[in-house]
Scaffold this motif. Sequence first.
Motif, PDB file in Angstrom:
ATOM      1  N   SER A   1       0.830  -1.215   0.000  1.00 21.63           N
ATOM      2  CA  SER A   1       0.000   0.000   0.000  1.00 21.63           C
ATOM      3  C   SER A   1       0.862   1.263   0.000  1.00 21.63           C
ATOM      4  CB  SER A   1      -0.926   0.009   1.216  1.00 21.63           C
ATOM      5  OG  SER A   1      -1.833  -1.060   1.159  1.00 21.63           O
ATOM      6  N   ALA A   2       1.937   1.250   0.799  1.00 24.18           N
ATOM      7  CA  ALA A   2       2.835   2.411   0.854  1.00 24.18           C
ATOM      8  C   ALA A   2       3.526   2.616  -0.492  1.00 24.18           C
ATOM      9  CB  ALA A   2       3.864   2.219   1.959  1.00 24.18           C
ATOM     10  N   GLU A   3       3.954   1.514  -1.117  1.00 24.98           N
ATOM     11  CA  GLU A   3       4.596   1.616  -2.426  1.00 24.98           C
ATOM     12  C   GLU A   3       3.638   2.171  -3.471  1.00 24.98           C
ATOM     13  OE1 GLU A   3       7.715  -1.259  -3.762  1.00 24.98           O
ATOM     14  OE2 GLU A   3       6.141  -1.820  -5.185  1.00 24.98           O
ATOM     15  N   GLU A   4       2.408   1.711  -3.451  1.00 23.27           N
ATOM     16  CA  GLU A   4       1.406   2.220  -4.396  1.00 23.27           C
ATOM     17  C   GLU A   4       1.180   3.716  -4.210  1.00 23.27           C
ATOM     18  OE1 GLU A   4      -1.898  -0.316  -3.554  1.00 23.27           O
ATOM     19  OE2 GLU A   4      -1.220  -1.924  -4.911  1.00 23.27           O
ATOM     20  N   ALA A   5       1.177   4.173  -2.964  1.00 21.96           N
ATOM     21  CA  ALA A   5       0.992   5.601  -2.683  1.00 21.96           C
ATOM     22  C   ALA A   5       2.157   6.421  -3.222  1.00 21.96           C
ATOM     23  CB  ALA A   5       0.841   5.811  -1.174  1.00 21.96           C
ATOM     24  N   ILE A   6       3.375   5.891  -3.086  1.00 22.92           N
ATOM     25  CA  ILE A   6       4.560   6.583  -3.600  1.00 22.92           C
ATOM     26  C   ILE A   6       4.521   6.655  -5.119  1.00 22.92           C
ATOM     27  CG2 ILE A   6       7.076   6.450  -3.847  1.00 22.92           C
ATOM     28  CD1 ILE A   6       7.084   5.077  -1.042  1.00 22.92           C
ATOM     29  N   ILE A   7       4.220   5.523  -5.759  1.00 30.59           N
ATOM     30  CA  ILE A   7       4.169   5.478  -7.224  1.00 30.59           C
ATOM     31  C   ILE A   7       3.131   6.462  -7.748  1.00 30.59           C
ATOM     32  CG2 ILE A   7       3.549   4.027  -9.210  1.00 30.59           C
ATOM     33  CD1 ILE A   7       4.696   1.634  -7.553  1.00 30.59           C
ATOM     34  N   GLU A   8       1.964   6.477  -7.134  1.00 30.70           N
ATOM     35  CA  GLU A   8       0.897   7.387  -7.566  1.00 30.70           C
ATOM     36  C   GLU A   8       1.330   8.846  -7.450  1.00 30.70           C
ATOM     37  OE1 GLU A   8      -3.762   8.496  -6.453  1.00 30.70           O
ATOM     38  OE2 GLU A   8      -2.760   6.825  -5.445  1.00 30.70           O
ATOM     39  N   THR A   9       2.003   9.188  -6.369  1.00 29.79           N
ATOM     40  CA  THR A   9       2.459  10.569  -6.159  1.00 29.79           C
ATOM     41  C   THR A   9       3.492  10.972  -7.211  1.00 29.79           C
ATOM     42  OG1 THR A   9       2.082  10.340  -3.784  1.00 29.79           O
ATOM     43  CG2 THR A   9       3.479  12.165  -4.484  1.00 29.79           C
ATOM     44  N   ILE A  10       4.437  10.080  -7.496  1.00 34.16           N
ATOM     45  CA  ILE A  10       5.461  10.381  -8.511  1.00 34.16           C
ATOM     46  C   ILE A  10       4.848  10.462  -9.895  1.00 34.16           C
ATOM     47  CG2 ILE A  10       7.526   9.479  -9.676  1.00 34.16           C
ATOM     48  CD1 ILE A  10       8.328   8.267  -6.939  1.00 34.16           C
ATOM     49  N   ARG A  11       3.967   9.515 -10.216  1.00 40.06           N
ATOM     50  CA  ARG A  11       3.360   9.458 -11.551  1.00 40.06           C
ATOM     51  C   ARG A  11       2.526  10.709 -11.870  1.00 40.06           C
ATOM     52  NH1 ARG A  11       6.264   6.176 -14.005  1.00 40.06           N
ATOM     53  NH2 ARG A  11       5.833   3.951 -14.191  1.00 40.06           N
ATOM     54  N   LYS A  12       1.925  11.311 -10.843  1.00 34.95           N
ATOM     55  CA  LYS A  12       1.125  12.524 -11.069  1.00 34.95           C
ATOM     56  C   LYS A  12       1.974  13.645 -11.656  1.00 34.95           C
ATOM     57  CE  LYS A  12      -2.566  11.997  -7.641  1.00 34.95           C
ATOM     58  NZ  LYS A  12      -3.052  12.446  -6.306  1.00 34.95           N
ATOM     59  N   SER A  13       3.210  13.750 -11.183  1.00 33.67           N
ATOM     60  CA  SER A  13       4.091  14.824 -11.639  1.00 33.67           C
ATOM     61  C   SER A  13       5.016  14.390 -12.766  1.00 33.67           C
ATOM     62  CB  SER A  13       4.937  15.345 -10.465  1.00 33.67           C
ATOM     63  OG  SER A  13       4.119  15.923  -9.473  1.00 33.67           O
ATOM     64  N   TYR A  14       5.427  13.134 -12.749  1.00 31.68           N
ATOM     65  CA  TYR A  14       6.411  12.650 -13.721  1.00 31.68           C
ATOM     66  C   TYR A  14       5.963  11.296 -14.297  1.00 31.68           C
ATOM     67  CZ  TYR A  14       9.079  16.249 -11.338  1.00 31.68           C
ATOM     68  OH  TYR A  14       9.483  17.440 -10.791  1.00 31.68           O
ATOM     69  N   PRO A  15       4.938  11.323 -15.154  1.00 29.44           N
ATOM     70  CA  PRO A  15       4.366  10.066 -15.654  1.00 29.44           C
ATOM     71  C   PRO A  15       5.299   9.249 -16.544  1.00 29.44           C
ATOM     72  CG  PRO A  15       3.411  11.964 -16.793  1.00 29.44           C
ATOM     73  CD  PRO A  15       4.214  12.504 -15.650  1.00 29.44           C
ATOM     74  N   ASP A  16       6.347   9.882 -17.096  1.00 33.88           N
ATOM     75  CA  ASP A  16       7.226   9.182 -18.041  1.00 33.88           C
ATOM     76  C   ASP A  16       8.491   8.622 -17.407  1.00 33.88           C
ATOM     77  OD1 ASP A  16       5.453   9.692 -20.093  1.00 33.88           O
ATOM     78  OD2 ASP A  16       6.444  11.562 -20.693  1.00 33.88           O
ATOM     79  N   HIS A  17       8.695   8.879 -16.119  1.00 28.01           N
ATOM     80  CA  HIS A  17       9.919   8.414 -15.474  1.00 28.01           C
ATOM     81  C   HIS A  17       9.839   6.916 -15.152  1.00 28.01           C
ATOM     82  CE1 HIS A  17      11.243  12.646 -13.864  1.00 28.01           C
ATOM     83  NE2 HIS A  17      11.074  12.607 -15.176  1.00 28.01           N
ATOM     84  N   THR A  18      10.995   6.264 -15.132  1.00 26.87           N
ATOM     85  CA  THR A  18      11.085   4.874 -14.712  1.00 26.87           C
ATOM     86  C   THR A  18      11.087   4.806 -13.178  1.00 26.87           C
ATOM     87  OG1 THR A  18      12.221   4.096 -16.692  1.00 26.87           O
ATOM     88  CG2 THR A  18      12.597   2.838 -14.693  1.00 26.87           C
TER      89      THR A  18
END
Length: 267
Positions: free
Chosen positions: A46-63
Amino acid sequence: MHPMLNIAIRASRVAGKVIVRAFEQVDKVEVQSKGTNDFVTNVDISAEEAIIETIRKSYPDHTIICEESGILQGKDDDYQWIIDPLDGTTNFVKGIPHFAVSIALKVKGKLDQAVVYDPIRGELFTASRGKGAQLNNFKLRVKPLKELNSTVLATGFPFKCKQHTDAYLNIFKSLFTKTADMRRSGSAALDLAYVAAGRVDGFFEIGLKPWDTAAGELLVIEAGGLVTDFTGGHNHTASGNIVAAGPRLAKEILKDIRPHLGEALSK
């Protein structure tokens, strides 16, 4: 503050809320084994999903490279986020309040931004390449020590690599006889952050993964420290064998490690 560091901080705080909420009812946490002496909980995920979602909102193309989800390939591979959503899962499961969220960003292969967040203590360790390291906005420096006498070193037992037990114990004995004391806390991310903060004087461990060490490595470097593998080289990301301390003390630690390496730990 660098905008990407801001996003890493935001992501770490969101994950921290997930972790603290679950820690209040840790007896209800779902635990699964993902390997020998290696555990994952629903909270890690759940914590990992929250981190990924936060990063993807600002930087959707990053690995994004995650402990639990693996590599989430992006269109722009020059930017790689390296995430451990809950470093110290065993502590968490046992109700020991010592664990952290670790988030690092590599830009074109170089560590660029780092956050290690301890949600229990509210301690936020941050670093930007070339800009130094901070704890809750106070500047950090490693201890400029020259010898092992009177030092306190942090370590981690090779619980996932028990074939190295004898080599590890020989290294431990050699260092322990020269230091004031040793600490084994159960979170490599916090061990590295504590080296950067001068709370411990050095750190060594066998068999870590990039998500365990990436953020902490930049913290140590930006606080004036040195991070190497067991031979004094720069293969620690691949080998997982790491030493971190002030430059002079790191060399002293390596002197005691080298005689006990053998072929398996010399890579």
